[in-house]
Design a protein around this motif. Structure first.
Motif, short mmCIF file in Angstrom:
data_model
loop_
_atom_site.label_atom_id
_atom_site.label_comp_id
_atom_site.label_asym_id
_atom_site.label_seq_id
_atom_site.Cartn_x
_atom_site.Cartn_y
_atom_site.Cartn_z
N ASN A 386 0.85 -1.19 0.00
CA ASN A 386 0.00 0.00 0.00
C ASN A 386 0.89 1.24 0.00
O ASN A 386 1.60 1.51 0.98
CB ASN A 386 -0.93 0.01 1.23
CG ASN A 386 -2.11 -0.91 1.06
OD1 ASN A 386 -2.87 -0.78 0.10
ND2 ASN A 386 -2.25 -1.87 1.97
N LEU A 387 0.85 1.96 -1.11
CA LEU A 387 1.60 3.21 -1.20
C LEU A 387 0.89 4.30 -0.40
O LEU A 387 -0.26 4.11 0.03
CB LEU A 387 1.77 3.62 -2.66
CG LEU A 387 2.40 2.59 -3.60
CD1 LEU A 387 2.44 3.12 -5.03
CD2 LEU A 387 3.79 2.20 -3.12
N ASP A 388 1.55 5.41 -0.26
CA ASP A 388 0.92 6.52 0.47
C ASP A 388 -0.35 6.98 -0.23
O ASP A 388 -1.30 7.40 0.42
CB ASP A 388 1.92 7.69 0.59
CG ASP A 388 1.38 8.82 1.43
OD1 ASP A 388 1.07 8.57 2.61
OD2 ASP A 388 1.23 9.93 0.88
N ASP A 389 -0.33 6.86 -1.56
CA ASP A 389 -1.51 7.31 -2.32
C ASP A 389 -1.85 6.33 -3.44
O ASP A 389 -2.20 6.73 -4.54
CB ASP A 389 -1.25 8.71 -2.91
CG ASP A 389 0.11 8.80 -3.60
OD1 ASP A 389 0.77 7.74 -3.72
OD2 ASP A 389 0.51 9.90 -4.01
N GLY A 390 -1.71 5.05 -3.16
CA GLY A 390 -2.03 4.05 -4.18
C GLY A 390 -1.57 2.67 -3.76
O GLY A 390 -1.37 2.37 -2.58
N THR A 456 7.39 5.18 -19.36
CA THR A 456 7.66 6.61 -19.10
C THR A 456 6.34 7.36 -18.93
O THR A 456 6.28 8.58 -19.16
CB THR A 456 8.48 7.21 -20.24
OG1 THR A 456 7.79 7.02 -21.48
CG2 THR A 456 9.86 6.54 -20.31
N SER A 457 5.32 6.61 -18.52
CA SER A 457 4.03 7.26 -18.29
C SER A 457 4.12 8.19 -17.08
O SER A 457 4.97 8.00 -16.20
CB SER A 457 2.94 6.20 -18.05
OG SER A 457 2.83 5.34 -19.16
N PRO A 458 3.25 9.20 -17.02
CA PRO A 458 3.25 10.10 -15.85
C PRO A 458 3.07 9.32 -14.56
O PRO A 458 2.17 8.49 -14.44
CB PRO A 458 2.06 11.02 -16.13
CG PRO A 458 1.88 10.98 -17.61
CD PRO A 458 2.25 9.59 -18.04
N LEU A 459 3.95 9.55 -13.60
CA LEU A 459 3.92 8.75 -12.39
C LEU A 459 4.62 9.51 -11.27
O LEU A 459 5.72 10.03 -11.45
CB LEU A 459 4.62 7.40 -12.61
CG LEU A 459 4.64 6.43 -11.43
CD1 LEU A 459 3.23 5.97 -11.09
CD2 LEU A 459 5.52 5.22 -11.78
N THR A 460 3.95 9.59 -10.13
CA THR A 460 4.55 10.16 -8.92
C THR A 460 4.30 9.19 -7.78
O THR A 460 3.15 8.81 -7.51
CB THR A 460 3.95 11.53 -8.59
OG1 THR A 460 4.16 12.41 -9.69
CG2 THR A 460 4.60 12.10 -7.35
N ILE A 461 5.38 8.76 -7.11
CA ILE A 461 5.29 7.70 -6.10
C ILE A 461 5.69 8.22 -4.74
O ILE A 461 6.68 8.96 -4.60
CB ILE A 461 6.18 6.50 -6.50
CG1 ILE A 461 5.58 5.78 -7.71
CG2 ILE A 461 6.35 5.52 -5.34
CD1 ILE A 461 6.42 4.65 -8.21
N THR A 462 4.92 7.78 -3.73
CA THR A 462 5.32 7.98 -2.33
C THR A 462 5.12 6.64 -1.64
O THR A 462 3.99 6.15 -1.53
CB THR A 462 4.47 9.06 -1.66
OG1 THR A 462 4.57 10.27 -2.41
CG2 THR A 462 4.95 9.29 -0.23
N THR A 463 6.20 6.03 -1.21
CA THR A 463 6.13 4.67 -0.65
C THR A 463 5.39 4.67 0.69
O THR A 463 5.35 5.66 1.41
CB THR A 463 7.53 4.09 -0.44
OG1 THR A 463 8.26 4.94 0.45
CG2 THR A 463 8.28 4.00 -1.76
N GLY A 464 4.83 3.51 1.00
CA GLY A 464 4.08 3.36 2.25
C GLY A 464 4.90 2.78 3.38
O GLY A 464 4.50 2.85 4.54
N GLY A 465 6.03 2.10 3.05
CA GLY A 465 6.92 1.61 4.09
C GLY A 465 6.73 0.17 4.49
O GLY A 465 7.50 -0.35 5.29
N THR A 466 5.72 -0.54 3.96
CA THR A 466 5.49 -1.94 4.32
C THR A 466 5.25 -2.74 3.03
O THR A 466 4.48 -2.31 2.16
CB THR A 466 4.28 -2.10 5.25
OG1 THR A 466 4.50 -1.32 6.42
CG2 THR A 466 4.08 -3.56 5.63
N TYR A 467 5.86 -3.93 2.97
CA TYR A 467 5.73 -4.79 1.80
C TYR A 467 5.26 -6.18 2.25
O TYR A 467 5.80 -6.73 3.22
CB TYR A 467 7.05 -4.91 1.05
CG TYR A 467 7.53 -3.60 0.45
CD1 TYR A 467 7.20 -3.26 -0.85
CD2 TYR A 467 8.30 -2.71 1.20
CE1 TYR A 467 7.65 -2.06 -1.41
CE2 TYR A 467 8.74 -1.52 0.66
CZ TYR A 467 8.41 -1.20 -0.65
OH TYR A 467 8.84 -0.01 -1.20
#
Length: 1251
Positions: A386-390, A456-467
């Motif tokens: 679970n990413l911060d926003d996805g 190379t699609s538009p993408l902005t990632i903020t990791t959630g910290g757990t896998y």
């Protein structure tokens, strides 16, 4: 020879005592025992020794759950043969079921396997009794770990253990991928006929050459790892023309890169090789014709990848290579060492309910994860976060790696999908690396950067910290497409940091559920392959399935043939003559092949388009009642058998490669030709026509009839070295008739009678089929016992057949219930099969029961007693007949064994009660000792069931004459051919007639049938000028004959028509073709008795007595032209009798004769066929009735420097050679030419591939 990768070994240094059964755990110190946890100090693992009462009387963990284990360090590697357990002394604590893991290092555990599964041992039911288990597969290990699966419901986990075995020592050599050991032979070149190579190896690599050696003549042997499988390549020699190709390649095993020891043994004697890996053996023969392995003194290396890992106990033909290398008696490079270097990757094993949670960096703008996985499943969840926003999901979908990145923002939703790879569920280790950051994502499979997939699609990632790896079962707004994974993972990196699996194991980092750490328990369920006969094995994590398409077999393991075993079987199913696939031994090793079946009881293969093997021919000839093969030698100045020194010029080789010096028409041991046996040779001084050495063409031909010698596989022609010498050699088809297996039967006359045979060998796959008939309500058909295992087939009641067995999981019983009683003294067929997948029982192809085998449990049927057919062991005996008993493709000879067994009689009477109904058209069922036959003598039909029309083609002027008063034919003309078949006299005054026949013609008028008398009475069936059919009766009392116009249509239309007519007194019924019968009545003034019946004519009338002049004038000239068939008059078949006469003049007048030309034909009529035989009497595994080999010919032409021989398919061949003996032998190619220097005998390889 270079040793650069693993070679197999059976054992290391074993103890001198034969029994490996020493107590290994009891003498150890307390510190040798460790555990996952301890309930308290009195429950420490050091107290877990069998029969000891120290401390609290055994080990118990803090919590009783599935994450507990007890471990013992044996101090060094030991050979372990058994294990025993007890509960904790005087308590309610014990373990009822457990698994056994073992390891050399205390890491990278391997579960104990048995019967193709991770084995679960049954434990204790109380605290005091010890339960011991012998290990079917002995193991060598230093560390053992017991993992409780179930425990006492009254208490908690409790254990005391003992380990049994003995010491083990083996010199170990470590290879780092660059070093080799060079083993030099004692002589420059080794010409080896026998090899024994043995070694043990372990590695984490999937590729690498273990052993390689070759010679200057092209011979070689290579053992290597390829895709974690073991590949053996061997070539004992090829030739420069390419006609002999010796390369042979065999693969075995899988998952051999598991860093555990595997043993290999290669045993070769000439071309026969046993290739054994971890006790699973493959038997094969090398290709080509050479049987020596020619290796040179100096080794020859290749550029392939060398082995990286450890080997021990390397033995080559009695030399201990390991010991020689350790003592520096062999050349070794600096990259070879004596210590095994262990690589450890800490694998993780997942099942369908597992997950592994690992921490990563939170609120970071880059994802970087990598790991290796292996699985058999095409789908599964590899990683989810679970990413911060996805969300981030890495899954296996249809054997491809698929990445889904979903980013949800208030202003927009961004989604990136990547897919790469194929066939990634092959059980091999595959590496995944995913990197994702702003507007960029890249997926790499197996380190192939060139084929990496990028986005190379538009993408902005903020990791959630757990896998989460291997499973995700929490509720979330965007759940993953897959929920779980079954397989293994290792080398896990999260956010570029290696996962600390030791900390995970201790519970200080991350979390996990139902995960096995430091172990990859993957199982290859297709190795060994339980899919028989070339079936393709497909597997998932939990099981396997067999694809049998194109194999000719069916069932869960492709065990059962879909074809009948013989032409005889197809015949009894009502099939007509044509090409069929047959399988001589059913579920046995012989494959199916094509034959042309002639349903008169002869199976003929007339073309060479259906190749088959010598052992298939052997199966045919062995089961046949008789076989024959025509051989002919036409000669001009080429002698056959007679030579000055007594050794024949020509001989032939048959089955078993044995030379034979008799010729066709003679018998074994009699060195003569047919003319010598009949004493009619051209020159009475010789026993063969060709031995007279005449300049005119002569021939010696005849049938070879000793089936133990057939078929002919070679012919050596010797007298061809003189000017003017010529010869023609013809080898005809092999024909066999009859089926000894089909009627092989025994009759059980007392309830205590039985037959006994050797123990049935059906460990993992067994099928049994037979026919029975009885009037008794119950009885045991057969039984075979083991210690606890058994197999039994039984008639339990008049309507119930039972199939029961036990392979160690408890008794299993399958029953089928018939709607009708089975004790009806009719034949019934039983078929039972058991394999590792299921058990099946079938009765009369109508009633069927099946049961799946348990997913976990024993699979091998272990029997030791004799096989009893009939009563045994106090069981209720069988009364009745059993026949055609076949077990795993082998027919048991009940008949022969019954001859020497009290209470059992060979054969079985009463076949006509079951099969008599299939003798059609008035055929009589005749009882035989080993079966029955249909006597068609008194019918107008022929064939095995009296269903084949017998017809003849009539030319103008042809007639058939049957005399009911034989003396009337005394004046037969010289041109008349008189039949030798004497029929029973029939009454000559008739009040009823039965007439039936078929005809086809394009000419009218014509007389079809005319029956005369010594009075003016007659019966005639004629075609009028317009082609319509008329029946004429003149029985007296009327001025002219009573005429019946049956149909006004033109029946002279070239199509087949049939007529059936009967008269009883005045009532006449006539049926034409398939139209409804029509009734007619003779006038009251007509007589009803047909007086003094004299002669029956077909086609034309030639009578000296009174005859109706109207018939002669209108219908008798030129006579019938066309076909008549299945002609019958009151039980007489005149046309069939005429056609069955030989062309010779009898000494006395006989009833039937014909004039003109009469040729047998079926007249284009559709032959009558019988419906398929009912399931109750459907013959099953019948061996061949007849099979034929194509006729072969050879053309040989003298050339200046070589002899060329080309085999083709013609009825005759010419051998023209002026200098050398010619040897004919069948070969594998359809048309092959081989050139040989003229030196001595010439081998000619034929196009013929024997049936």
């Amino acid at each position: 020879m270079w040793i650069c990768s693993h070679v197999n070994a059976v054992h290391g240094a074993l103890p001198t005592t034969q029994k490996c059964d020493e107590a290994l755990a009891s003498p150890l110190a307390h510190t040798a025992f460790t555990s996952s946890s301890v309930f308290s100090s009195g429950y420490a693992p050091g107290y877990a020794k069998l029969n000891r009462r120290g401390g609290a009387g055994g080990w118990s963990p803090l919590d009783s759950d599935h994450y507990q284990w007890l471990q013992v360090d044996l101090g060094s590697r030991k050979q372990v043969s058994a294990i025993a357990t007890q509960g904790r002394y005087s308590s309610s604590d014990w373990t009822t079921r457990y698994r056994l893991l073992y390891s050399d290092t205390g890491r990278n555990w391997k579960p104990y396997h048995q019967d193709g599964n991770i084995w679960a041992f049954s434990g204790n039911s109380n605290s005091e009794s010890a339960v011991r288990h012998e290990l079917q597969q002995g193991i060598v290990a230093r560390f053992l770990r017991l993992v409780p699966l179930d425990w006492s419901e009254e208490g908690r986990i409790g254990l005391r253990i003992e380990v049994y075995g003995c010491s083990y020592w083996a010199g170990v050599i470590n290879f780092d991928g660059q070093g080799v050991i060079s083993y030099r032979f004692k002589v420059k070149k080794m010409k080896i006929i026998k090899d024994v190579i043995a070694l043990r190896f372990k590695t984490s690599e999937s590729e690498g050459v273990i052993l390689h050696g070759e010679g200057q003549q092209g011979d070689y042997i290579t053992l290597e790892l390829s895709k974690a499988k073991l590949l053996l390549q061997i070539n004992l020699g090829s030739n420069q023309y390419g006609s002999i190709l010796g390369h042979t390649s065999v693969t075995t095993g899988s998952l051999l890169d598991d860093s555990h020891w595997h043993s290999v043994v290669i045993e070769r004697y000439r071309r026969n090789v046993n290739f054994t890996l971890d006790r699973h053996t493959q038997h094969f023969r090398t290709n080509g014709e050479f049987d020596h392995l020619d290796l040179d003194y100096e080794p020859v290396g290749g550029g392939r990848k060398n082995f990286k890992g450890c080997m021990e106990s390397i033995n080559y033909n009695g030399d201990n290579i390991t010991d020689l290398a350790r003592r520096k008696k062999l050349d070794t490079s600096s990259f070879v060492s004596k210590l095994c270097m262990h690589t450890h990757t800490f694998p993780v094993f997942f099942n369908a309910t597992s997950f592994l949670q690992l921490p990563g960096r939170a609120n970071h703008n880059t994802i970087s994860v990598s790991f290796q996985f292996r699985t058999w499943n095409p789908d599964g969840l590899l990683l989810f976060s679970n990413l911060d926003d996805g969300t981030l999901e890495i899954s296996l979908e249809e054997s491809k790696v698929v990445v889904h990145i979903n980013v949800t923002r208030t202003t927009s939703n961004n989604r990136v999908d990547l897919s790469s790879g194929s066939g990634l569920n092959d059980g091999q280790w595959h590496a995944i690396r995913l990197v994702a950051k702003e507007n960029f994502a890249m997926l790499t499979i197996d380190g192939e950067e060139a084929s990496a997939v990028r986005s190379t699609s538009p993408l902005t990632i903020t990791t959630g910290g757990t896998y989460h790896l291997g499973g995700y079962f929490l509720q979330t707004l965007f759940p993953p497409s897959q929920r779980s994974f079954q397989g293994c993972m290792q080398a896990i990196l999260v956010d570029d940091q290696p996962a600390d699996m030791h900390a995970v194991e201790k519970g200080t980092v991350g979390a996990f559920e139902n995960v096995s750490l430091d172990m990859c328990a993957i199982i290859d369920r297709c190795m060994p392959n339980h899919c028989e006969h070339g079936g393709r094995c497909k597997q998932t994590w939990d099981g396997f399935s067999c694809t049998c398409d194109g194999t000719g077999y069916t069932g869960a393991t492709c065990h059962t043939s879909i074809y009948e075993p013989s032409c005889e079987a197809y015949k009894h199913l009502g099939r007509s003559s044509e090409t069929y696939w047959i399988d001589p031994d059913g579920s046995g090793p012989l494959g199916p092949f094509k034959v042309n079946c002639n349903m008169t009881g002869v199976c003929v293969r007339a073309e060479n388009t259906y190749p088959c093997l010598c052992f298939q021919v052997t199966a045919i000839t062995t089961s046949a009642e008789k076989c024959e093969q025509q051989i002919a030698y036409s000669c001009r100045m080429s002698r056959l058998l007679n030579t000055p020194d007594g050794t024949p010029y020509t001989w032939w080789v048959g089955r078993g490669s044995e030379k034979h010096f008799y010729w066709g028409g003679s018998l074994p041991g009699i060195q003569k030709c047919a003319c010598g046996i009949d004493r009619n040779c051209t020159d009475p001084k010789y026993d063969c026509n060709c031995d007279a050495d005449n300049k005119q063409w002569r021939e010696d031909s005849g049938l070879l009839v000793n089936k133990e010698h057939l078929p002919v596989s070679q012919v050596a022609v010797g007298d061809t070295n003189r000017p003017g010498s010529e010869a023609k050699l013809t080898v005809g088809p092999l024909r066999c008739q009859g089926d000894n297996n089909y009627w092989n039967a025994a009759s059980f006359t007392t309830p205590s009678s039985y037959l006994h045979f050797a123990t049935f060998q059906g460990e993992t796959s067994a099928d049994i089929s037979f026919y029975f008939k009885t009037s008794a309500p119950y009885g045991v058909f057969l039984e075979n016992l083991g210690n606890t295992d058994f197999i039994r087939l039984e008639l339990k009641s008049p309507k119930v057949v039972s199939f029961s067995f036990d392979v160690g999981n408890g008794p299993v019983e399958l029953t089928v219930h018939s709607d009708t009683p089975l004790n009806d003294d009719q034949w019934h067929r039983v078929m039972a099969e058991r394999n590792v997948k299921e058990a099946v029982l079938q009765l009369d192809q109508t009633y069927r029961a099946s049961q799946l085998a348990p997913a976990q449990g024993h699979t091998r049927l272990e029997l030791f007693s004799q096989l009893y057919v009939g009563a045994a062991g106090g069981q209720r005996g069988f009364l009745g007949c059993i026949r055609a008993l076949r077990m795993n493709g082998i027919t048991l000879d009940l008949d022969e064994r019954a001859k020497v067994t009290p209470g059992v009689k060979p054969g079985c009477q009463g076949h006509c009660t079951s099969f008599g109904m299939y003798c059609r058209n008035g055929g009589k069922c005749v009882e035989k000792y080993n079966g029955y036959l249909c006597d068609c003598t008194a019918t107008a039909y022929d064939g095995p069931f009296c269903t084949r029309d017998v017809g003849g083609f009539f030319e103008a002027g042809t007639l058939v004459k049957y005399n009911f008063m034989p003396e009337a034919v005394a004046g037969a003309s010289r041109d008349t051919k008189i039949v030798t078949h004497q029929l029973t006299p029939h009454e000559v005054n008739l009040t009823k007639e039965e007439v039936a026949f078929s005809f086809s013609t394009s000419s009218a008028p014509a007389i079809l049938m005319y029956v005369s008398s010594k009075t003016q009475d007659y019966l005639a069936v004629v075609l009028r000028q317009n082609g319509s059919l008329q029946v004429r009766y003149n029985l007296g009392g009327l001025r002219e004959a009573f005429a019946i116009d049956v149909d006004q249509r033109n029946l002279a239309n070239g199509q087949p028509h049939s007529i059936n007519m009967s008269r009883v007194d005045r009532s006449i019924t006539i049926q034409l073709d398939h139209y409804p019968p029509v009734s007619y009545t003779l006038p009251d003034a007509s007589d009803t008795q047909f007086n003094l019946v004299k002669t029956l004519f077909l086609g034309k009338v030639f009578e000296t007595g009174h005859i109706d002049p109207v018939l002669i004038e209108r219908y008798n000239t030129p006579g019938f032209v066309g076909c008549l068939s299945r002609v019958q008059f009151n039980g007489v078949a005149p046309l069939k009798s005429a056609l069955r006469t030989p062309d010779r003049q009898p000494e006395a007048a006989l009833p039937v004769s014909y004039q003109g030309k009469l040729v047998e034909s079926n007249c284009g009529a559709s032959p009558l066929t019988i419906p398929p035989m009912s399931a109750a009497t459907d013959p099953w595994r019948l061996d061949k009735t007849v099979c034929s080999i194509s006729e072969c010919v050879c053309h040989c032409f003298p050339q200046p420097h070589f002899q060329q021989c080309l085999w083709e398919h013609y009825p005759l061949s010419t051998i023209r050679d002026r200098s050398h003996t010619l040897t004919w032998a069948p070969g594998p190619n359809s048309q092959s030419a081989f050139h040989h220097p003229i030196t001595g005998r010439i081998s000619i390889y034929s196009a013929l591939h024997f049936l």
